[in-house]
Design a protein around this motif. Structure first.
Motif, short mmCIF file in Angstrom:
data_model
loop_
_atom_site.label_atom_id
_atom_site.label_comp_id
_atom_site.label_asym_id
_atom_site.label_seq_id
_atom_site.Cartn_x
_atom_site.Cartn_y
_atom_site.Cartn_z
N THR A 54 57.53 83.23 48.33
CA THR A 54 58.90 82.89 48.06
C THR A 54 59.10 81.44 47.83
O THR A 54 59.79 80.78 46.68
N GLU A 55 58.23 80.68 48.51
CA GLU A 55 58.17 78.97 48.13
C GLU A 55 57.90 78.62 46.71
O GLU A 55 57.84 77.69 46.09
N TRP A 56 57.12 79.61 46.05
CA TRP A 56 56.56 79.73 44.67
C TRP A 56 57.57 80.00 43.43
O TRP A 56 57.51 79.53 42.41
N LEU A 57 58.57 80.49 44.01
CA LEU A 57 59.84 80.93 43.18
C LEU A 57 60.99 80.07 42.91
O LEU A 57 61.27 79.53 44.22
N THR A 58 61.29 79.88 41.87
CA THR A 58 62.60 79.22 41.82
C THR A 58 63.93 80.38 41.34
O THR A 58 63.59 81.19 40.47
N GLN A 59 64.93 80.20 42.43
CA GLN A 59 65.99 81.30 42.03
C GLN A 59 66.73 80.66 40.99
O GLN A 59 67.39 79.58 41.11
N ILE A 60 67.20 81.56 40.19
CA ILE A 60 67.82 81.15 38.71
C ILE A 60 69.26 81.83 39.09
O ILE A 60 69.28 82.86 39.03
N PRO A 61 70.35 81.04 39.11
CA PRO A 61 71.68 81.58 39.20
C PRO A 61 71.98 82.39 37.97
O PRO A 61 71.82 82.16 36.61
N ASP A 62 72.96 83.54 38.16
CA ASP A 62 73.26 84.42 37.05
C ASP A 62 74.49 83.41 36.54
O ASP A 62 75.49 83.52 37.08
#
Length: 172
Positions: free
Chosen positions: A100-108
């Protein structure tokens, strides 16, 4: 027949455009309309189906995408059939587990896309500074520049001439 083909082409173009803008649900709807109006066994019909598979996959409808790829594998156009097989192979490939630390959450941002009145960024609080004027470089005093010939060019030409002469004399 030609009228439905023209409508299919317009829907196809609109579907591809929507896909490229990231509007995957609209892309699926438009490409489904185009697919219904075109002969699926034609070359153009194959293009529509390939784009529809990609739109399904992008919209999160992986089951529909895989089912359509299974149909495209048997398409009479060899290129379309080959693309269908490749897409099917990619979609059925196992997914890698990513930390999960590799991913960036993009808000909708879909909910606020039409709301331009409430969200505005402004730089009115920043202090305004005048741009710094450019200064001209200091002039160079040519009397201070060494312009005497140091004979380097003549020495280098002599060395080059001797080298060529020795190479020519050694090869004869």
């Amino acid at each position: 027949m030609t009228e439905s083909l023209e409508i299919a082409k317009k829907e196809y173009i609109a579907g591809v455009s929507a896909f490229e803008k990231g509007q995957y649900r609209e892309s699926v709807q438009r490409l489904e309309k185009a697919s219904a109006l075109v002969n699926r066994n034609s070359g153009f019909g194959g293009k529509v189906l390939i784009w529809l598979v990609t739109a399904y996959e992008a919209a999160g409808q992986l089951g529909e995408a895989i089912a359509l790829c299974e149909q495209i594998k048997k398409h009479p156009d060899a290129e379309t059939s080959s693309q269908g097989k490749r897409l099917l192979y990619i979609m059925q490939a196992p997914q890698l587990k990513r930390p999960t630390e590799w991913l960036t959450q993009i808000p909708d941002l879909a909910a606020i896309a039409d709301n331009t009145n409430q969200t505005r960024l402004s730089n009115t609080n920043l202090p305004r500074t005048a741009p710094k004027p450019r200064t001209a470089p200091d002039p160079v005093d040519l009397s201070q520049v060494n312009t005497k010939d140091n004979q380097f060019i003549w020495v280098s030409l002599l060395v080059i001439g001797l080298t060529i002469g020795l190479l020519y004399w050694g090869n004869t």
